[in-house]
Scaffold this active site. Structure first.
Site, PDB file in Angstrom:
ATOM      1  N   LYS A   1       1.507   4.142  -2.560  1.00 28.65           N
ATOM      2  CA  LYS A   1       1.107   6.277  -2.181  1.00 28.65           C
ATOM      3  C   LYS A   1       2.693   6.314  -2.446  1.00 28.65           C
ATOM      4  CE  LYS A   1      -3.450   5.389  -1.563  1.00 28.65           C
ATOM      5  NZ  LYS A   1      -3.978   5.937  -2.322  1.00 28.65           N
TER       6      LYS A   1
ATOM      7  N   TYR B   1       0.999  -1.051  -0.169  1.00 30.90           N
ATOM      8  CA  TYR B   1      -0.247  -0.105   0.238  1.00 30.90           C
ATOM      9  C   TYR B   1       1.036   1.014   0.036  1.00 30.90           C
ATOM     10  CZ  TYR B   1      -3.624   3.404   2.269  1.00 30.90           C
ATOM     11  OH  TYR B   1      -4.164   4.774   1.985  1.00 30.90           O
TER      12      TYR B   1
END
Length: 266
Positions: free
Chosen positions: A156, A152
């Site tokens: 990002k 994740y």
């Protein structure tokens, strides 16, 4: 920037049916935007659109054809998007890197990074042709430093770089591209995970690690997003704005016991 006289500004919020995206939709509607609630969950998008007087559209960010159809439909029906907010995201539990499967990695990359790229290009090219527009991508403070949510956080971090790069590509065409990086935000997904006691290596309330001693409310993220999307931020592009109650700022204090617990008497 070329505009249609008296045209209500249109904001497309992808991933707008739940969480931060839903907070963005509600605020932008209150601020006078014509909001397109675009989400894979078509039923939830319809409910929210009816609540705020917006328009619901079904879209899966892993499907370039659906994104292009959405962009073309908004262009034909509403005169194009003045603002695009990309809030869709795939999440992960806190896992050792060797336990992240290739399938899970590819899914997170496809939604968070490739999906953001697809949305930005589909709408950004149209904005550039019209001579202006604003894009706000939802990144994360996990993308700003090392993080145990490896897949994740990596996506990002890439979204932050993508945002800066696209700002330079389209700036002369009047298109602004910015990112907002929330800290731990009290959306339903996070609250559910805490109630189940899973998905974290940290004990207690993660808000205690922030300079303000608390987590972030979805509406607080929405305020930053709406500002960057609006003409009030017309000279701002290529930035990443953390909205994290000072979590990132306080991360360097952990070796000293975390942020000082000051009192009114101290």
């Amino acid at each position: 920037m070329q505009t249609t006289p008296n045209k209500q500004e249109v904001a497309v919020v992808i991933g707008g049916a739940n969480g931060i995206g839903a907070a963005v939709c509600r605020l932008m509607a209150r601020m006078g935007w014509r909001v397109v609630v675009a989400d894979r969950d078509a039923a939830a998008a319809e409910v929210l659109a009816q609540e705020i007087g917006g328009v619901a559209r079904s879209v899966d960010v892993t499907d370039a054809g659906q994104i292009n159809s959405l962009a073309n439909g908004v262009e034909a029906e509403l005169g194009g998007a003045d603002a695009l907010v990309v809030s869709s995201g795939a999440f992960q539990l806190v896992l050792p890197p060797e336990q992240i499967t290739e399938e899970a990695w590819n899914h997170i990359v496809n939604v968070n990074l490739s999906g953001t790229f697809r949305c930005n290009t589909a709408f950004g090219v149209q904005m550039a042709k019209r001579g202006g527009g604003s894009i706000v991508n939802i990144a994360s403070v996990t993308g700003m430093q090392a993080s145990p949510v490896l897949a994740y956080a990596s996506t990002k971090a890439a979204v932050i770089n993508l945002t800066q790069s696209l700002a330079c590509e389209w700036g002369h065409a009047g298109v602004r591209v910015n990112a907002v990086s929330p800290g731990v935000t009290l959306v339903a997904r996070i609250l559910k995970r805490w109630s189940e006691g899973g998905g974290t290596r940290a004990a207690g309330d993660p808000g205690q690690h922030a300079a303000l001693g608390r987590c972030v409310e979805p509406d607080e993220v929405a305020e930053a997003v709406e500002f960057l999307a609006s003409k009030r931020a017309r000279a701002i592009t290529g930035i990443n704005l953390p909205v994290d109650a000072g979590w990132f700022a306080a991360s360097g204090t952990e070796m000293y016991g975390g942020p000082r617990r000051a009192t009114s008497q101290s």
